[in-house]
Design a protein around this motif. Structure first.
Motif, PDB file in Angstrom:
ATOM      1  N   ILE A 164      -5.285 -69.500  -6.922  1.00 25.38           N
ATOM      2  CA  ILE A 164      -5.882 -68.840  -5.770  1.00 25.38           C
ATOM      3  C   ILE A 164      -7.403 -68.752  -5.903  1.00 25.38           C
ATOM      4  O   ILE A 164      -7.948 -68.885  -6.996  1.00 25.38           O
ATOM      5  N   LYS A 165      -8.032 -68.510  -4.762  1.00 27.71           N
ATOM      6  CA  LYS A 165      -9.477 -68.282  -4.723  1.00 27.71           C
ATOM      7  C   LYS A 165      -9.713 -66.999  -3.946  1.00 27.71           C
ATOM      8  O   LYS A 165      -9.247 -66.853  -2.817  1.00 27.71           O
ATOM      9  N   ILE A 166     -10.430 -66.078  -4.586  1.00 26.04           N
ATOM     10  CA  ILE A 166     -10.803 -64.815  -3.949  1.00 26.04           C
ATOM     11  C   ILE A 166     -12.304 -64.853  -3.705  1.00 26.04           C
ATOM     12  O   ILE A 166     -13.075 -65.089  -4.644  1.00 26.04           O
ATOM     13  N   THR A 167     -12.722 -64.661  -2.468  1.00 27.84           N
ATOM     14  CA  THR A 167     -14.149 -64.644  -2.141  1.00 27.84           C
ATOM     15  C   THR A 167     -14.490 -63.370  -1.378  1.00 27.84           C
ATOM     16  O   THR A 167     -13.657 -62.829  -0.643  1.00 27.84           O
ATOM     17  N   VAL A 168     -15.709 -62.928  -1.582  1.00 26.91           N
ATOM     18  CA  VAL A 168     -16.246 -61.790  -0.839  1.00 26.91           C
ATOM     19  C   VAL A 168     -17.460 -62.310  -0.089  1.00 26.91           C
ATOM     20  O   VAL A 168     -18.393 -62.851  -0.702  1.00 26.91           O
ATOM     21  N   TYR A 169     -17.447 -62.183   1.232  1.00 27.90           N
ATOM     22  CA  TYR A 169     -18.506 -62.705   2.087  1.00 27.90           C
ATOM     23  C   TYR A 169     -19.881 -62.203   1.647  1.00 27.90           C
ATOM     24  O   TYR A 169     -20.071 -61.013   1.402  1.00 27.90           O
ATOM     25  N   ASN A 170     -20.818 -63.139   1.502  1.00 27.05           N
ATOM     26  CA  ASN A 170     -22.202 -62.853   1.101  1.00 27.05           C
ATOM     27  C   ASN A 170     -22.340 -62.300  -0.314  1.00 27.05           C
ATOM     28  O   ASN A 170     -23.345 -61.692  -0.654  1.00 27.05           O
ATOM     29  N   GLU A 171     -21.329 -62.489  -1.132  1.00 26.15           N
ATOM     30  CA  GLU A 171     -21.366 -62.030  -2.528  1.00 26.15           C
ATOM     31  C   GLU A 171     -20.865 -63.156  -3.436  1.00 26.15           C
ATOM     32  O   GLU A 171     -19.748 -63.112  -3.950  1.00 26.15           O
ATOM     33  N   PRO A 172     -21.695 -64.200  -3.650  1.00 25.96           N
ATOM     34  CA  PRO A 172     -21.233 -65.349  -4.437  1.00 25.96           C
ATOM     35  C   PRO A 172     -20.818 -64.996  -5.866  1.00 25.96           C
ATOM     36  O   PRO A 172     -19.981 -65.679  -6.447  1.00 25.96           O
ATOM     37  N   ASP A 173     -21.372 -63.933  -6.428  1.00 31.98           N
ATOM     38  CA  ASP A 173     -20.984 -63.521  -7.784  1.00 31.98           C
ATOM     39  C   ASP A 173     -19.568 -62.932  -7.821  1.00 31.98           C
ATOM     40  O   ASP A 173     -19.010 -62.730  -8.898  1.00 31.98           O
ATOM     41  N   LEU A 174     -19.019 -62.647  -6.654  1.00 34.55           N
ATOM     42  CA  LEU A 174     -17.683 -62.073  -6.584  1.00 34.55           C
ATOM     43  C   LEU A 174     -16.662 -63.106  -6.095  1.00 34.55           C
ATOM     44  O   LEU A 174     -15.723 -62.785  -5.373  1.00 34.55           O
ATOM     45  N   THR A 175     -16.858 -64.342  -6.496  1.00 31.58           N
ATOM     46  CA  THR A 175     -15.884 -65.393  -6.192  1.00 31.58           C
ATOM     47  C   THR A 175     -15.107 -65.691  -7.470  1.00 31.58           C
ATOM     48  O   THR A 175     -15.703 -65.926  -8.523  1.00 31.58           O
ATOM     49  N   VAL A 176     -13.784 -65.633  -7.364  1.00 34.03           N
ATOM     50  CA  VAL A 176     -12.926 -65.854  -8.516  1.00 34.03           C
ATOM     51  C   VAL A 176     -11.868 -66.886  -8.150  1.00 34.03           C
ATOM     52  O   VAL A 176     -11.222 -66.779  -7.108  1.00 34.03           O
ATOM     53  N   GLU A 177     -11.730 -67.903  -9.003  1.00 39.49           N
ATOM     54  CA  GLU A 177     -10.613 -68.840  -8.903  1.00 39.49           C
ATOM     55  C   GLU A 177      -9.737 -68.589 -10.104  1.00 39.49           C
ATOM     56  O   GLU A 177     -10.231 -68.485 -11.229  1.00 39.49           O
ATOM     57  N   ALA A 178      -8.438 -68.467  -9.870  1.00 37.17           N
ATOM     58  CA  ALA A 178      -7.535 -68.171 -10.982  1.00 37.17           C
ATOM     59  C   ALA A 178      -6.180 -68.810 -10.755  1.00 37.17           C
ATOM     60  O   ALA A 178      -5.666 -68.805  -9.640  1.00 37.17           O
ATOM     61  N   LYS A 179      -5.635 -69.356 -11.845  1.00 38.44           N
ATOM     62  CA  LYS A 179      -4.250 -69.823 -11.806  1.00 38.44           C
ATOM     63  C   LYS A 179      -3.400 -68.658 -12.275  1.00 38.44           C
ATOM     64  O   LYS A 179      -3.659 -68.079 -13.338  1.00 38.44           O
ATOM     65  N   ILE A 180      -2.395 -68.325 -11.507  1.00 38.89           N
ATOM     66  CA  ILE A 180      -1.554 -67.178 -11.833  1.00 38.89           C
ATOM     67  C   ILE A 180      -0.610 -67.565 -12.964  1.00 38.89           C
ATOM     68  O   ILE A 180       0.147 -68.523 -12.844  1.00 38.89           O
ATOM     69  N   ASP A 181      -0.698 -66.821 -14.062  1.00 38.55           N
ATOM     70  CA  ASP A 181       0.181 -67.105 -15.190  1.00 38.55           C
ATOM     71  C   ASP A 181       1.444 -66.249 -15.086  1.00 38.55           C
ATOM     72  O   ASP A 181       1.650 -65.543 -14.099  1.00 38.55           O
TER      73      ASP A 181
END
Length: 159
Positions: A18-35
């Motif tokens: 998955i990819k989690i993004t917060v609009y206008n907050e590039p430091d708060l973008t996380v890509e993660a494979k769910i284990d």
């Protein structure tokens, strides 16, 4: 049972990316494979257990975690980058695991596996599926919806 799964209905599971993004907050973008634990870490908030949640539920949890202390009105988006695979075995040309695709039906899954083998049954097809911790098998036809983690069995024809 044959209706397509809508994105809002899709429950996240081990193996999804998955990819989690917060609009206008590039430091708060996380890509993660769910284990297998189902835990995803996100900056500024506690770890999130997301197995069995929809993307909308994850968005709400991240938004609520950031709201107030960190951001005034966080706009959070969660998308599935890669779905966990489905599996097909039995009388197909290339049995194995294949990446799930949205709106996947059994006829397309068979095509991905190279088509039916010479001795394949034209109708004796089964899908083993797990939902809510329970595993069950359904009789399938070409229009049956295939979901991630499904195990498709194409039986041999006796005629």
């Amino acid at each position: 049972m044959n209706s397509p799964v809508l994105a809002g209905d899709y429950l996240l599971g081990s193996g999804d990316k998955i990819k989690i993004t917060v609009y206008n907050e590039p430091d708060l973008t996380v890509e993660a494979k769910i284990d297998r634990t189902g835990i995803v870490s996100f900056p500024f908030i506690k770890d999130i257990a997301i197995i069995g949640m929809t993307t909308e539920a994850v968005e709400l949890q991240v938004r609520n975690g950031l709201l107030g202390d960190y951001l005034v009105d966080p706009q959070v988006s969660v998308s599935v980058i890669d779905y966990r695979p489905f599996f097909i075995h039995g009388e197909v040309v290339k049995p194995g695991g294949y990446p799930y695709q949205e709106d996947l039906r059994l006829d397309k899954a068979i095509a991905l596996a190279g088509g039916l083998a010479n001795r394949a049954s034209k109708s004796n097809w089964k899908i083993t599926r797990s939902e809510n911790g329970k595993t069950f098998t359904i009789e399938a036809d070409i229009s049956t919806v295939v979901l991630p983690d499904d195990i498709i069995k194409i039986e041999q024809s006796f005629f």
